[in-house]
Scaffold this motif. Structure first.
Motif, PDB file in Angstrom:
ATOM      1  N   SER A  28     -17.910 -86.392  60.170  1.00 46.51           N
ATOM      2  CA  SER A  28     -16.589 -87.012  60.163  1.00 46.51           C
ATOM      3  C   SER A  28     -16.577 -88.242  61.042  1.00 46.51           C
ATOM      4  N   ALA A  29     -15.853 -89.253  60.601  1.00 43.57           N
ATOM      5  CA  ALA A  29     -15.680 -90.463  61.414  1.00 43.57           C
ATOM      6  C   ALA A  29     -14.465 -90.348  62.323  1.00 43.57           C
ATOM      7  N   VAL A  30     -13.777 -89.224  62.310  1.00 47.61           N
ATOM      8  CA  VAL A  30     -12.561 -89.044  63.100  1.00 47.61           C
ATOM      9  C   VAL A  30     -12.931 -88.420  64.436  1.00 47.61           C
ATOM     10  N   TRP A  31     -12.765 -89.188  65.514  1.00 43.92           N
ATOM     11  CA  TRP A  31     -13.160 -88.669  66.818  1.00 43.92           C
ATOM     12  C   TRP A  31     -12.230 -87.562  67.275  1.00 43.92           C
ATOM     13  N   GLY A  32     -11.155 -87.308  66.563  1.00 47.35           N
ATOM     14  CA  GLY A  32     -10.313 -86.172  66.880  1.00 47.35           C
ATOM     15  C   GLY A  32     -11.035 -84.856  66.727  1.00 47.35           C
ATOM     16  N   ASN A  33     -12.182 -84.850  66.087  1.00 44.47           N
ATOM     17  CA  ASN A  33     -12.952 -83.623  65.958  1.00 44.47           C
ATOM     18  C   ASN A  33     -13.770 -83.299  67.203  1.00 44.47           C
ATOM     19  N   ILE A  34     -13.677 -84.139  68.237  1.00 41.54           N
ATOM     20  CA  ILE A  34     -14.377 -83.835  69.479  1.00 41.54           C
ATOM     21  C   ILE A  34     -13.732 -82.613  70.116  1.00 41.54           C
ATOM     22  N   SER A  41     -25.662 -68.689  80.641  1.00 43.53           N
ATOM     23  CA  SER A  41     -27.084 -68.425  80.860  1.00 43.53           C
ATOM     24  C   SER A  41     -27.263 -67.755  82.209  1.00 43.53           C
ATOM     25  N   LYS A  42     -28.330 -66.974  82.329  1.00 47.25           N
ATOM     26  CA  LYS A  42     -28.669 -66.376  83.619  1.00 47.25           C
ATOM     27  C   LYS A  42     -29.760 -67.153  84.346  1.00 47.25           C
ATOM     28  N   ASP A  43     -30.386 -68.117  83.672  1.00 47.19           N
ATOM     29  CA  ASP A  43     -31.527 -68.773  84.299  1.00 47.19           C
ATOM     30  C   ASP A  43     -31.622 -70.261  83.993  1.00 47.19           C
ATOM     31  N   LEU A  44     -30.604 -70.863  83.413  1.00 46.57           N
ATOM     32  CA  LEU A  44     -30.567 -72.287  83.088  1.00 46.57           C
ATOM     33  C   LEU A  44     -31.510 -72.683  81.962  1.00 46.57           C
ATOM     34  N   ILE A  45     -32.226 -71.735  81.385  1.00 48.05           N
ATOM     35  CA  ILE A  45     -33.191 -72.039  80.335  1.00 48.05           C
ATOM     36  C   ILE A  45     -32.818 -71.356  79.022  1.00 48.05           C
ATOM     37  N   HIS A  46     -32.498 -70.078  79.077  1.00 45.84           N
ATOM     38  CA  HIS A  46     -32.092 -69.333  77.890  1.00 45.84           C
ATOM     39  C   HIS A  46     -30.566 -69.294  77.845  1.00 45.84           C
ATOM     40  N   TRP A  47     -29.995 -69.661  76.673  1.00 44.69           N
ATOM     41  CA  TRP A  47     -28.551 -69.834  76.586  1.00 44.69           C
ATOM     42  C   TRP A  47     -27.960 -69.066  75.414  1.00 44.69           C
ATOM     43  N   LEU A  48     -26.717 -68.623  75.612  1.00 41.83           N
ATOM     44  CA  LEU A  48     -25.914 -68.025  74.547  1.00 41.83           C
ATOM     45  C   LEU A  48     -24.718 -68.921  74.283  1.00 41.83           C
ATOM     46  N   TYR A  49     -24.558 -69.355  73.045  1.00 40.68           N
ATOM     47  CA  TYR A  49     -23.396 -70.150  72.693  1.00 40.68           C
ATOM     48  C   TYR A  49     -22.154 -69.263  72.617  1.00 40.68           C
ATOM     49  N   LEU A  50     -21.067 -69.751  73.188  1.00 41.23           N
ATOM     50  CA  LEU A  50     -19.773 -69.073  73.146  1.00 41.23           C
ATOM     51  C   LEU A  50     -18.852 -69.834  72.195  1.00 41.23           C
ATOM     52  N   PRO A  51     -17.663 -69.280  71.885  1.00 45.37           N
ATOM     53  CA  PRO A  51     -16.734 -70.013  71.008  1.00 45.37           C
ATOM     54  C   PRO A  51     -16.240 -71.290  71.679  1.00 45.37           C
ATOM     55  N   PHE A  52     -15.556 -72.130  70.896  1.00 48.40           N
ATOM     56  CA  PHE A  52     -14.986 -73.349  71.460  1.00 48.40           C
ATOM     57  C   PHE A  52     -14.103 -73.007  72.657  1.00 48.40           C
ATOM     58  N   ALA A  53     -14.261 -73.804  73.720  1.00 41.94           N
ATOM     59  CA  ALA A  53     -13.437 -73.607  74.908  1.00 41.94           C
ATOM     60  C   ALA A  53     -12.093 -74.303  74.769  1.00 41.94           C
ATOM     61  N   MET A  54     -12.119 -75.559  74.296  1.00 40.97           N
ATOM     62  CA  MET A  54     -10.883 -76.317  74.099  1.00 40.97           C
ATOM     63  C   MET A  54     -11.037 -77.224  72.897  1.00 40.97           C
ATOM     64  N   VAL A  55      -9.961 -77.401  72.176  1.00 38.48           N
ATOM     65  CA  VAL A  55      -9.956 -78.265  71.000  1.00 38.48           C
ATOM     66  C   VAL A  55      -8.817 -79.269  71.135  1.00 38.48           C
ATOM     67  N   PRO A  56      -8.874 -80.393  70.435  1.00 38.82           N
ATOM     68  CA  PRO A  56      -7.804 -81.412  70.516  1.00 38.82           C
ATOM     69  C   PRO A  56      -6.585 -80.994  69.711  1.00 38.82           C
ATOM     70  N   ASP A  57      -5.639 -80.337  70.377  1.00 33.32           N
ATOM     71  CA  ASP A  57      -4.489 -79.789  69.666  1.00 33.32           C
ATOM     72  C   ASP A  57      -3.146 -80.189  70.279  1.00 33.32           C
ATOM     73  N   HIS A  58      -3.147 -81.212  71.164  1.00 33.46           N
ATOM     74  CA  HIS A  58      -1.906 -81.733  71.738  1.00 33.46           C
ATOM     75  C   HIS A  58      -1.896 -83.250  71.602  1.00 33.46           C
ATOM     76  N   TRP A  59      -0.735 -83.856  71.757  1.00 29.40           N
ATOM     77  CA  TRP A  59      -0.640 -85.301  71.615  1.00 29.40           C
ATOM     78  C   TRP A  59      -1.499 -86.029  72.635  1.00 29.40           C
ATOM     79  N   TYR A  60      -1.666 -85.421  73.830  1.00 30.37           N
ATOM     80  CA  TYR A  60      -2.395 -86.107  74.896  1.00 30.37           C
ATOM     81  C   TYR A  60      -3.911 -85.994  74.744  1.00 30.37           C
TER      82      TYR A  60
END
Length: 524
Positions: A28-34, A41-60
């Motif tokens: 998408s060319a719409v930066w609103g998708n940022i 992670s327990k060791d800075l090397i192996h990682w588990l992805y979690l769900p989105f923390a915050m999404v662009p859902d307010h005017w600001y």
């Protein structure tokens, strides 16, 4: 668009390391998708992805939830300041905090109902106000301070605010620092560094044996510059130790494909850790086809270089060594002028390489080169031969060296008798792909009397992170080999100097892959 990629990092609670980062949809060319993703992670090397923390859902933050920083307060509360890009394209600062502090994964975040908490002050452009830092305490320790990157005309600046509650702020007079001609400063970072101890101090410390590092991601140059200096909190001023090495005109964290970095203080192990964004070198169409773009670097520790007194040292976190498996050593390999030596290493696409080089001291004494000027990016790479260089290693190479990336030193000795050393990475033959950047990176590196030439390179398929002289100069290469795949990768030593013999000793570990996957939410 804000170039920063790193949002906040830190060892939070007993579950280990918590990392927030922002990302966007390449289709998408719409930066609103940022949005803000996050991982644990327990060791800075192996990682588990979690769900989105915050999404662009307010005017600001309609046009993006951008870079920010976390501050852990003395009572254990966590506040997150981040840049929002409003529906009208104005950059503002916003406050968020965890919905449930007892949740060790901090899965849910609440945006403050009174957002935005800061808007661009008079004289600052609406698109030139971003990336708040982690907060530090004022001299009386009753208020918190943050700095934000900006510019006035073409002077890059960092401005400072004070707050008690992170909801209302006072703009301090003047600027923390500014450098004419450097343009927009983004992803500003500001932290203390001890001149006497290996261990670090908290971000708020300001005592006699402390220097302060001021770093800015200089947007016009897409490079991360830093300088050492002295912080006067009573006058809201930071002064560089050396004006010729000021922010934006002097030292860089990394001379390769590296940008938008950020540090955090590890209160558990008393160290400061640096992360950076490794950008792409292929074209946007390829990124869209593969569905992703860019990666984070291996995290690095930062300490003061007590030997030179004028720079920091960066080094991969010790946790990366847990990926090491088989090791091979090559001791006292003799390299005459113009020679190359293959190193027998199977499956050489994931390696940790440590190499030491001795050069013939008598030949150095006898060498005089009249007014030689050398510059890694403009002097032709490893093919350009001088009396005392280049020499080093070639990684991600095929058997015939039709593809390969030399990582090397180039020493020059002028009429003054002083030897000046450069550390370089040559990507001119790194790939036969038609639309990939092919450049030579590098800069000077101090090599003190009695020191051997030393380098460490972390090789991972298409990325090489190289550290010279214990991390005084660092280069990240982002390359796309076409022949060096499926076990075809090779490693070579070389000495392309014309007037000196080199002796090399090398230790090479095979590296296992990091485990990076989505969190198994069915086990929560």
């Amino acid at each position: 668009m804000d170039g920063c990629r790193l949002v906040a990092l830190g060892p939070l609670f007993h579950k280990g390391w918590y990392h927030l980062f922002y990302q966007y949809n390449p289709y998408s060319a719409v930066w609103g998708n940022i949005t803000w993703g996050h991982a644990v992670s327990k060791d800075l090397i192996h990682w588990l992805y979690l769900p989105f923390a915050m999404v662009p859902d307010h005017w600001y933050d309609f046009n993006g939830v951008w870079t920010g920083s976390a501050t852990i307060l003395p009572d254990g509360q966590i506040v997150m300041l981040y840049t929002g890009n409003t529906v009208d394209g104005v950059q503002v600062q916003c406050l968020a905090y965890p919905a449930n502090l007892s949740d060790p994964l901090l899965l849910d975040w609440i945006k403050y109902p009174g957002n935005p908490v800061l808007v661009p002050p008079p004289g600052i452009g609406v698109e030139d106000f971003r990336d708040p830092t982690t907060a530090w305490l004022s001299p009386d320790r009753d208020r918190w301070r943050i700095t934000i990157g900006s510019k006035v005309n073409q002077t890059g600046i960092s401005i400072v605010y004070e707050t008690v509650d992170f909801k209302s702020y006072e703009l301090l007079d003047g600027v923390l620092h500014g450098v004419p001609g450097t343009g927009m400063w983004e992803c500003v970072d500001f932290y203390p560094i001890s001149m006497t101890e290996a261990n670090w101090r908290d971000t708020s410390v300001n005592i006699r044996d402390i220097k302060h590092v001021l770093k800015a991601s200089v947007k016009d140059l897409t490079s991360d510059y830093y300088a050492l200096g002295t912080y006067n909190p009573f006058e809201n001023k930071w002064t560089p130790d050396d004006q010729e090495l000021d922010v934006g005109i002097g030292l860089r964290y990394d001379y390769g494909k590296y940008y938008a970095s950020k540090t955090f203080f590890d209160q558990n192990k008393k160290r400061r850790i640096l992360w950076g964004w490794i950008k792409e070198t292929d074209n946007e169409a390829d990124d869209i086809m593969k569905g992703w773009a860019s990666v984070q670097s291996i995290p690095r520790t930062i300490v003061f270089d007590k030997k030179t007194g004028s720079n920091i040292l960066q080094w991969p976190v010790t946790e990366v060594e847990d990926l090491r498996s088989e090791v091979v050593e090559f001791n006292s390999v003799k390299l005459g002028p113009g020679s190359i030596a293959p190193l027998e290493v199977d499956t050489a696409s994931q390696l940790d390489i440590v190499a030491l080089f001795d050069i013939d001291k008598d030949a150095v004494e006898e060498t005089v080169e009249a007014d030689v000027v050398y510059n890694c990016p403009t002097n032709g790479g490893a093919a350009n031969r001088g009396k005392l260089g280049p020499f080093g290693i070639v990684v991600l190479a095929d058997e015939t060296l039709s593809e390969g990336t030399p990582i090397y030193f180039y020493a020059i000795k002028g009429a003054s008798g002083e030897v000046e050393t450069h550390f370089c990475a040559d990507e001119l033959r790194s790939s036969k792909a038609p639309e990939v950047d092919r450049v030579v990176y590098g800069s000077k590196v101090p090599v003190l009397n009695g020191e051997k030439y030393s380098l460490r390179s972390l090789v991972d398929h298409s990325i090489v992170e190289s550290f010279a002289q214990g991390g005084r100069t660092v280069i990240t290469s982002r390359i796309y080999p076409t022949k060096v795949i499926n076990g075809a990768s090779r490693v070579f030593l070389f000495n392309n100097a014309t007037g000196v013999n080199v002796t090399a000793s090398v230790k090479i570990w095979k590296m296992d892959s990091a485990n990076i996957r989505h969190f198994p939410f069915d086990r929560l």
